[in-house]
Write an enzyme that holds these catalytic residues in place. Sequence first.
Site, short mmCIF file in Angstrom:
data_model
loop_
_atom_site.label_atom_id
_atom_site.label_comp_id
_atom_site.label_asym_id
_atom_site.label_seq_id
_atom_site.Cartn_x
_atom_site.Cartn_y
_atom_site.Cartn_z
N ASP A 144 0.82 -1.22 0.00
CA ASP A 144 0.00 0.00 0.00
C ASP A 144 0.86 1.27 0.00
O ASP A 144 2.08 1.20 -0.08
CB ASP A 144 -0.94 -0.07 1.22
CG ASP A 144 -2.29 0.57 0.96
OD1 ASP A 144 -2.37 1.43 0.06
OD2 ASP A 144 -3.25 0.23 1.68
N ASP A 204 -9.68 3.72 -3.75
CA ASP A 204 -10.47 2.52 -3.45
C ASP A 204 -11.85 2.51 -4.11
O ASP A 204 -12.56 3.51 -4.12
CB ASP A 204 -10.70 2.42 -1.94
CG ASP A 204 -9.40 2.12 -1.22
OD1 ASP A 204 -8.32 2.22 -1.82
OD2 ASP A 204 -9.49 1.79 -0.02
C1 GAL Z 1 -6.15 1.37 1.17
C2 GAL Z 1 -6.15 0.33 0.06
C3 GAL Z 1 -7.26 -0.65 0.37
C4 GAL Z 1 -6.99 -1.31 1.71
C5 GAL Z 1 -6.81 -0.26 2.79
C6 GAL Z 1 -6.35 -0.87 4.11
O1 GAL Z 1 -5.15 2.28 0.91
O2 GAL Z 1 -6.33 0.94 -1.17
O3 GAL Z 1 -7.39 -1.59 -0.66
O4 GAL Z 1 -5.85 -2.11 1.60
O5 GAL Z 1 -5.88 0.74 2.42
O6 GAL Z 1 -6.16 0.09 5.13
#
Ligand code: GAL
Length: 488
Positions: A144, A204
Site C-alpha cells: 500500500d 479505493d
Molecule cells: C487502502 C487500500 C485498500 C486497503 C486499505 C487498508 O489504501 O487501497 O485496498 O488495503 O488501504 O487500510
Amino acid sequence: MLPVLLLSGLAAGVRAVNNGLARTPQMGWNNWNSLGCDVSESLLLDTAKKLIDAGLRDVGYNYVVLDDCWSDGRGSDGYIRVDKVKFPNGMKSIAKHLHDNGLLYGMYSSAGEMTCARYEGSLDWEKQDAESWASWDVDYLKYDNCYHRGRFGTPEISFNRYNTMWQALNATGRPILYSLCSWGEDYVHTWGMSIANSWRMSGDIYDSFTRPNDLCICTNAADPHCVAPGSHCSVLNILNKVAPYADRGQPGGWNDLDMLEVGHGGMTDDEYVAHFSLWAAVKSPLLIGADLRHLDAKTLTILNNPAVIAVNQDPLGRSVTRVRRDTDVPKDKYGVGETQVWSGPLYGGDEVVILLNAVGEDLEMSTDLNEIFFSDGPEGSAPQTKEKWAVYDLWANRMDDGTAQRILDAPVTELESVFSKANVYNSTLTPYVEGLKAGDERLMGKKVGELAPGGELKATVPKHSVKMYRLKSLENGGKRYSIHRDEL
Ligand code: GAL
C-alpha cells in the site's frame, strides 16, 4: 515459425518482472472490502474452506489475501510482530493450511511508516519484512501507499520506494507475487510493470456502479492536479480512469482495477454482472471482496462463470480497449450516463466484445465489425471485417440459482456428485489454456447468431448492465491466426 514468434514478441513488447508469476491476472479473495480490520485466523481458514466447497478455488480463485490490521508493532530486533490474539498460531501455520488445500497465501503492508489503518508499515524496514513474509511461506504481497513521509510526487521517487521492496522480495529467493497499491499515483502504469505483477490504477472502489463521491475526485489517472486518489470510487469512475491505459497490462504485470464488490450488497445483479465482466475483460486481477461465509446463490453464479473467467485468464493476455464512448445519452439518478463499446483479441483469433449501458434506462445498442476490429486497422481496413463470425453470449449459460443453491447446501461428501451433475468447469484439473485449446463449450458461452462481413451486432442492454460476447471466425474451421495476435 521463428520470424513469426520474434515478430509476436516484439509487437507485444514483452517486458515484465521476472518472477514467473501472474502470467494471467491473479485471482483470489481479500477481506478488505467487506470486513476491513475484522481479521482473524478463523476468518482465513473458514474462507479457504468456502472457496473450496463452493467450487471457487477450482474456477481459479486460489490466493487468500489478508489485508491491513494483522500486526502488533515491531520488536527491538527490527522484525514485525504478528497480533497473537487475532492469529494465535502465527502466519506460517496459516500458509501451511492453505498450501495443504491447494491455495496460496497473500499478505499486506504499506510502503510507509504506517499502514492506512495505522499499523506498522514497512518503509525503511523492507529487508526485515520481506524476510518475514518469506519465512512464513507467504506467496503474495499487496503493498500500500499510506504514510510515505512525503516520498512521492514524481514517478522516479515512487518507483524507488516500491523498488526497494521488490529488491528485498527478490533477495529472499522465494517467488512472491508483488501487487502495488499506489492508487494510480505518479503514473504507476508507466513503471509498475518493471518491478511488479500488478499495480492499482485508482483510489479505493466502493459498492456503487455510478454514484459520484467527494472522496473520489479524480477522474483521470494522469491528471497531475489529482493529488488525492481517495476512496469511494464507483465502478464507472475506475473504468474511465483505466480506459486510456488499458493496454499497459501484459503477462506478468497487470492494471489492477481494485477488488471486486460482487456480492457486497450495494449494486443490482445487472450492475455486478457488468462490474465482473469489465474487470475480467480489462485483465484486472479478480479478487473477491465479499464475505464468503455468507455467500448467496446469485453471487456465486456471477463469480463462477467460466466463460467470463476464461476471457480474464486468456493466454494472450491482452486487455480489451474502448472503441466507443457516448456521453450524449440520458442520465441516471446521479446525473451520470454514458454508453461504451469495448473489444479485444483472445486466444486463437477470437474477439471479446462488451456493450456497456451505464444509462438509467434499457437501451438498444449496436456496434459493427469495423468498430470491433478498429485496433487492427481503422475505417474497415482490418482483415477481420471481411470475414464471417459466430457470436457467443458469455452470460447465456450462467448457472441457475437452484444449482448454485444445491452447491451451497450440499454436505461435503456429496459435493463431487453435485459438481459433476452441474457439469461445472474445473480449472485446477484443466487449466483455462487447455480448455480453450480443446474448445471446451463451457468456456465459449452460447451461440446466439452470426455476423456477415462488415456485419452489425445489436442487442437490448438493460440499464446499468452489459452484453458480453465472444466472436469466433467462421473461416478456417473457426481458428483465425494472425501474426501479431498469435499465442506467444
Ligand atoms: C487502502 C487500500 C485498500 C486497503 C486499505 C487498508 O489504501 O487501497 O485496498 O488495503 O488501504 O487500510
